[in-house]
Design a protein around this motif. Structure first.
Motif, PDB file in Angstrom:
ATOM      1  N   ASP A   1       0.824  -1.221   0.000  1.00 56.89           N
ATOM      2  CA  ASP A   1       0.000   0.000   0.000  1.00 56.89           C
ATOM      3  C   ASP A   1       0.855   1.267   0.000  1.00 56.89           C
ATOM      4  O   ASP A   1       0.583   2.204  -0.743  1.00 56.89           O
ATOM      5  CB  ASP A   1      -0.961  -0.010   1.186  1.00 56.89           C
ATOM      6  N   ALA A   2       1.911   1.265   0.825  1.00 60.01           N
ATOM      7  CA  ALA A   2       2.727   2.481   0.930  1.00 60.01           C
ATOM      8  C   ALA A   2       3.392   2.795  -0.406  1.00 60.01           C
ATOM      9  O   ALA A   2       3.398   3.955  -0.850  1.00 60.01           O
ATOM     10  CB  ALA A   2       3.768   2.317   2.026  1.00 60.01           C
ATOM     11  N   GLN A   3       3.927   1.766  -1.074  1.00 64.44           N
ATOM     12  CA  GLN A   3       4.611   2.063  -2.341  1.00 64.44           C
ATOM     13  C   GLN A   3       3.617   2.532  -3.409  1.00 64.44           C
ATOM     14  O   GLN A   3       3.957   3.335  -4.274  1.00 64.44           O
ATOM     15  CB  GLN A   3       5.469   0.876  -2.809  1.00 64.44           C
ATOM     16  N   LEU A   4       2.355   2.077  -3.290  1.00 67.64           N
ATOM     17  CA  LEU A   4       1.340   2.519  -4.258  1.00 67.64           C
ATOM     18  C   LEU A   4       0.794   3.909  -3.924  1.00 67.64           C
ATOM     19  O   LEU A   4       0.083   4.510  -4.728  1.00 67.64           O
ATOM     20  CB  LEU A   4       0.206   1.487  -4.330  1.00 67.64           C
ATOM     21  N   CYS A   5       1.120   4.410  -2.755  1.00 60.94           N
ATOM     22  CA  CYS A   5       0.792   5.810  -2.437  1.00 60.94           C
ATOM     23  C   CYS A   5       1.837   6.737  -3.057  1.00 60.94           C
ATOM     24  O   CYS A   5       1.568   7.901  -3.329  1.00 60.94           O
ATOM     25  CB  CYS A   5       0.747   6.036  -0.932  1.00 60.94           C
ATOM     26  N   HIS A   6       3.025   6.193  -3.287  1.00 59.91           N
ATOM     27  CA  HIS A   6       4.117   7.038  -3.805  1.00 59.91           C
ATOM     28  C   HIS A   6       4.147   7.108  -5.322  1.00 59.91           C
ATOM     29  O   HIS A   6       4.627   8.067  -5.892  1.00 59.91           O
ATOM     30  CB  HIS A   6       5.469   6.532  -3.286  1.00 59.91           C
ATOM     31  N   HIS A   7       3.722   6.033  -5.969  1.00 60.66           N
ATOM     32  CA  HIS A   7       3.638   6.103  -7.427  1.00 60.66           C
ATOM     33  C   HIS A   7       2.443   5.296  -7.917  1.00 60.66           C
ATOM     34  O   HIS A   7       1.873   4.493  -7.176  1.00 60.66           O
ATOM     35  CB  HIS A   7       4.941   5.672  -8.114  1.00 60.66           C
TER      36      HIS A   7
ATOM     37  N   ARG B   1      -8.663  -7.545  -8.230  1.00 62.19           N
ATOM     38  CA  ARG B   1     -10.030  -7.211  -8.662  1.00 62.19           C
ATOM     39  C   ARG B   1     -11.023  -8.256  -8.151  1.00 62.19           C
ATOM     40  O   ARG B   1     -12.091  -7.925  -7.631  1.00 62.19           O
ATOM     41  CB  ARG B   1     -10.077  -7.131 -10.189  1.00 62.19           C
ATOM     42  N   GLN B   2     -10.636  -9.516  -8.274  1.00 66.28           N
ATOM     43  CA  GLN B   2     -11.512 -10.593  -7.816  1.00 66.28           C
ATOM     44  C   GLN B   2     -11.736 -10.493  -6.299  1.00 66.28           C
ATOM     45  O   GLN B   2     -12.856 -10.648  -5.811  1.00 66.28           O
ATOM     46  CB  GLN B   2     -10.870 -11.941  -8.183  1.00 66.28           C
ATOM     47  N   TYR B   3     -10.664 -10.182  -5.610  1.00 63.28           N
ATOM     48  CA  TYR B   3     -10.750 -10.031  -4.145  1.00 63.28           C
ATOM     49  C   TYR B   3     -11.686  -8.870  -3.785  1.00 63.28           C
ATOM     50  O   TYR B   3     -12.569  -9.009  -2.934  1.00 63.28           O
ATOM     51  CB  TYR B   3      -9.344  -9.776  -3.607  1.00 63.28           C
ATOM     52  N   ALA B   4     -11.511  -7.734  -4.427  1.00 62.06           N
ATOM     53  CA  ALA B   4     -12.329  -6.557  -4.135  1.00 62.06           C
ATOM     54  C   ALA B   4     -13.809  -6.850  -4.377  1.00 62.06           C
ATOM     55  O   ALA B   4     -14.687  -6.380  -3.639  1.00 62.06           O
ATOM     56  CB  ALA B   4     -11.882  -5.376  -4.995  1.00 62.06           C
ATOM     57  N   ASN B   5     -14.092  -7.645  -5.398  1.00 63.82           N
ATOM     58  CA  ASN B   5     -15.484  -7.889  -5.778  1.00 63.82           C
ATOM     59  C   ASN B   5     -16.212  -8.869  -4.864  1.00 63.82           C
ATOM     60  O   ASN B   5     -17.432  -8.971  -4.945  1.00 63.82           O
ATOM     61  CB  ASN B   5     -15.556  -8.405  -7.220  1.00 63.82           C
ATOM     62  N   VAL B   6     -15.487  -9.575  -4.012  1.00 68.23           N
ATOM     63  CA  VAL B   6     -16.173 -10.516  -3.100  1.00 68.23           C
ATOM     64  C   VAL B   6     -17.125  -9.725  -2.187  1.00 68.23           C
ATOM     65  O   VAL B   6     -18.272 -10.117  -1.979  1.00 68.23           O
ATOM     66  CB  VAL B   6     -15.165 -11.324  -2.259  1.00 68.23           C
ATOM     67  N   ASP B   7     -16.638  -8.603  -1.674  1.00 69.85           N
ATOM     68  CA  ASP B   7     -17.482  -7.751  -0.828  1.00 69.85           C
ATOM     69  C   ASP B   7     -17.007  -6.319  -1.059  1.00 69.85           C
ATOM     70  O   ASP B   7     -16.148  -5.810  -0.354  1.00 69.85           O
ATOM     71  CB  ASP B   7     -17.332  -8.155   0.652  1.00 69.85           C
ATOM     72  N   ARG B   8     -17.572  -5.731  -2.086  1.00 72.41           N
ATOM     73  CA  ARG B   8     -17.090  -4.424  -2.543  1.00 72.41           C
ATOM     74  C   ARG B   8     -17.218  -3.352  -1.460  1.00 72.41           C
ATOM     75  O   ARG B   8     -16.356  -2.496  -1.301  1.00 72.41           O
ATOM     76  CB  ARG B   8     -17.869  -4.029  -3.804  1.00 72.41           C
ATOM     77  N   ALA B   9     -18.316  -3.399  -0.707  1.00 73.93           N
ATOM     78  CA  ALA B   9     -18.534  -2.379   0.326  1.00 73.93           C
ATOM     79  C   ALA B   9     -17.438  -2.474   1.393  1.00 73.93           C
ATOM     80  O   ALA B   9     -16.896  -1.453   1.842  1.00 73.93           O
ATOM     81  CB  ALA B   9     -19.911  -2.553   0.951  1.00 73.93           C
ATOM     82  N   TRP B  10     -17.097  -3.696   1.779  1.00 77.18           N
ATOM     83  CA  TRP B  10     -16.028  -3.884   2.772  1.00 77.18           C
ATOM     84  C   TRP B  10     -14.695  -3.386   2.213  1.00 77.18           C
ATOM     85  O   TRP B  10     -13.963  -2.652   2.876  1.00 77.18           O
ATOM     86  CB  TRP B  10     -15.923  -5.378   3.155  1.00 77.18           C
ATOM     87  N   PHE B  11     -14.398  -3.781   0.968  1.00 76.95           N
ATOM     88  CA  PHE B  11     -13.123  -3.383   0.354  1.00 76.95           C
ATOM     89  C   PHE B  11     -13.017  -1.857   0.302  1.00 76.95           C
ATOM     90  O   PHE B  11     -12.002  -1.277   0.669  1.00 76.95           O
ATOM     91  CB  PHE B  11     -13.033  -3.973  -1.062  1.00 76.95           C
ATOM     92  N   ASP B  12     -14.113  -1.213  -0.130  1.00 79.47           N
ATOM     93  CA  ASP B  12     -14.092   0.249  -0.274  1.00 79.47           C
ATOM     94  C   ASP B  12     -13.949   0.963   1.060  1.00 79.47           C
ATOM     95  O   ASP B  12     -13.504   2.104   1.116  1.00 79.47           O
ATOM     96  CB  ASP B  12     -15.354   0.730  -1.000  1.00 79.47           C
TER      97      ASP B  12
ATOM     98  N   SER C   1      -5.304   3.439   0.793  1.00 79.23           N
ATOM     99  CA  SER C   1      -5.561   4.323  -0.348  1.00 79.23           C
ATOM    100  C   SER C   1      -4.702   3.951  -1.561  1.00 79.23           C
ATOM    101  O   SER C   1      -5.126   4.121  -2.702  1.00 79.23           O
ATOM    102  CB  SER C   1      -5.349   5.773   0.042  1.00 79.23           C
ATOM    103  N   GLY C   2      -3.483   3.436  -1.315  1.00 83.37           N
ATOM    104  CA  GLY C   2      -2.624   3.081  -2.444  1.00 83.37           C
ATOM    105  C   GLY C   2      -3.215   1.946  -3.263  1.00 83.37           C
ATOM    106  O   GLY C   2      -3.347   2.041  -4.489  1.00 83.37           O
ATOM    107  N   VAL C   3      -3.592   0.869  -2.591  1.00 86.94           N
ATOM    108  CA  VAL C   3      -4.139  -0.303  -3.291  1.00 86.94           C
ATOM    109  C   VAL C   3      -5.439   0.063  -4.006  1.00 86.94           C
ATOM    110  O   VAL C   3      -5.674  -0.344  -5.150  1.00 86.94           O
ATOM    111  CB  VAL C   3      -4.365  -1.474  -2.294  1.00 86.94           C
ATOM    112  N   LYS C   4      -6.282   0.861  -3.349  1.00 88.28           N
ATOM    113  CA  LYS C   4      -7.562   1.214  -3.978  1.00 88.28           C
ATOM    114  C   LYS C   4      -7.359   2.042  -5.237  1.00 88.28           C
ATOM    115  O   LYS C   4      -8.000   1.815  -6.253  1.00 88.28           O
ATOM    116  CB  LYS C   4      -8.461   1.959  -2.979  1.00 88.28           C
ATOM    117  N   SER C   5      -6.452   3.009  -5.178  1.00 92.27           N
ATOM    118  CA  SER C   5      -6.278   3.825  -6.389  1.00 92.27           C
ATOM    119  C   SER C   5      -5.572   3.036  -7.493  1.00 92.27           C
ATOM    120  O   SER C   5      -5.832   3.236  -8.679  1.00 92.27           O
ATOM    121  CB  SER C   5      -5.594   5.163  -6.103  1.00 92.27           C
TER     122      SER C   5
END
Ligand SMILES: N[C@@H](CCC(=O)N[C@@H](CS)C(=O)NCC(=O)O)C(=O)O
Length: 220
Positions: A136-142, A162-173, A178-182
Motif C-alpha cells: 500500500d505504501a509504495q502505491l501511495c508514492h507512485h 479485482r476478484q478479491y475486491a469484488n467478493v465484498d465491494r462495500a467492505w473493500f471500499d 488508499s494506495g491499493v484502492k487507487s
C-alpha cells in the motif's frame, strides 16, 4: 507433425483472472489470437485434447500448447514488449509469487468458504488483506508498483486483486488502504481493461473465427 498456426488460438473465459492476465499480455505485445470463448462446465473437446487438465487460458500454437497463464504472458512478452513490462526489479517476481500463492489461496477460501472444510472466511479475507497492505505504501508514492508505468508485477497480479475486491465491494471500499484502492481504480479505468473485457459469444465447432483483440476496439 502439426505445424505452427499463423494465428494462435486462445481458449478463453472472460471473467477468469488467469485468462484476463494472459489477454493483457497479448494486447501489450501487440499480438492477435483467434479467441474461443468457453463455459467452464462444458469445455470443448479440442481444448481437453490439447490440455487435459482443463483450465483456461490455453494457447494453441499448432505445434505447441501453452496452458499456464504466466507462461502465455512470458511467451507474448518475449516476442514483443513495447511497454517494458519485463523491466522490473526482482521484488516484482516476489510479489507475483505472493499473489499466486498465499494470496490466491486465501482469496479462494474467502470467496468460496463453503467449498472448504473448516475455513473461516473472515480470517482468510484478512490474510489476503495483510498481503495487499505490504504494497500500500509504495502505491501511495507512485501509480504502479514500481513506478509511473505498469510492469509485469502489476499486470500479473491485479486481476486477482479485482476478484478479491469484488467478493465484498462495500467492505473493500471501506478499508483505509488508499494506495491499493487507487491502483485498482486506475486499472479498472484503463483502456487495457476495457479492451480485454469485451464480450465474445460462446465458441462452438464450425463457428467463424473471431479475433482478439478486436481490431476496431484496439484502435481507440
Ligand atoms: N495455473 C493456471 C490456473 C488457471 C485456472 O485455474 N483457471 C480456472 C478458471 S479462473 C479454470 O479453468 N478452472 C477449471 C474449472 O473451473 O473447470 C493458469 O495460471 O493458467
Amino acid at each position: 507433425m502439426t505445424e505452427a498456426l499463423d494465428t494462435p488460438i486462445l481458449y478463453n473465459f472472460r471473467r477468469c483472472p488467469y485468462a484476463m492476465r494472459a489477454r493483457l499480455a497479448l494486447v501489450s505485445a501487440g499480438l492477435t489470437v483467434e479467441v474461443r470463448e468457453i463455459i467452464l462446465r462444458d469445455k470443448p473437446d479440442h481444448m481437453l485434447e490439447i490440455s487435459p487438465k482443463g483450465t483456461v487460458p490455453v494457447l494453441w500454437l499448432g505445434d505447441r500448447v501453452i496452458d499456464e497463464s504466466r507462461d502465455i504472458m512470458d511467451w507474448a512478452l518475449a516476442q514483443n514488449d513495447p511497454a517494458g513490462w519485463l523491466d522490473m526489479p526482482t521484488a516484482g517476481n516476489d510479489w507475483i509469487a505472493q499473489i499466486e500463492g498465499p494470496f490466491k489461496s486465501a482469496l479462494d477460501r474467502y470467496k468460496y468458504a463453503t467449498r472448504y472444510d473448516d475455513v473461516d472466511a473472515t480470517e482468510e479475507r484478512d490474510t489476503a488483506r495483510d498481503i495487499l497492505m505490504t504494497v500500500d505504501a509504495q502505491l501511495c508514492h507512485h501509480d504502479w508498483l514500481f513506478g509511473d508505468t505498469p510492469c509485469l508485477a502489476d499486470m500479473a497480479t491485479i486481476t486477482f486483486v479485482r476478484q478479491y475486491a469484488n467478493v465484498d465491494r462495500a467492505w473493500f471500499d471501506a478499508q483505509p488502504w488508499s494506495g491499493v484502492k487507487s491502483w485498482l481504480e486506475r486499472f479498472l479505468a484503463s483502456d487495457q481493461f476495457a479492451n480485454i473485457m469485451q464480450k465474445y459469444p460462446r465458441w462452438q465447432v464450425g463457428d467463424p473465427s473471431i479475433y482478439f483483440p478486436d481490431a476496431n476496439r484496439s484502435e481507440t
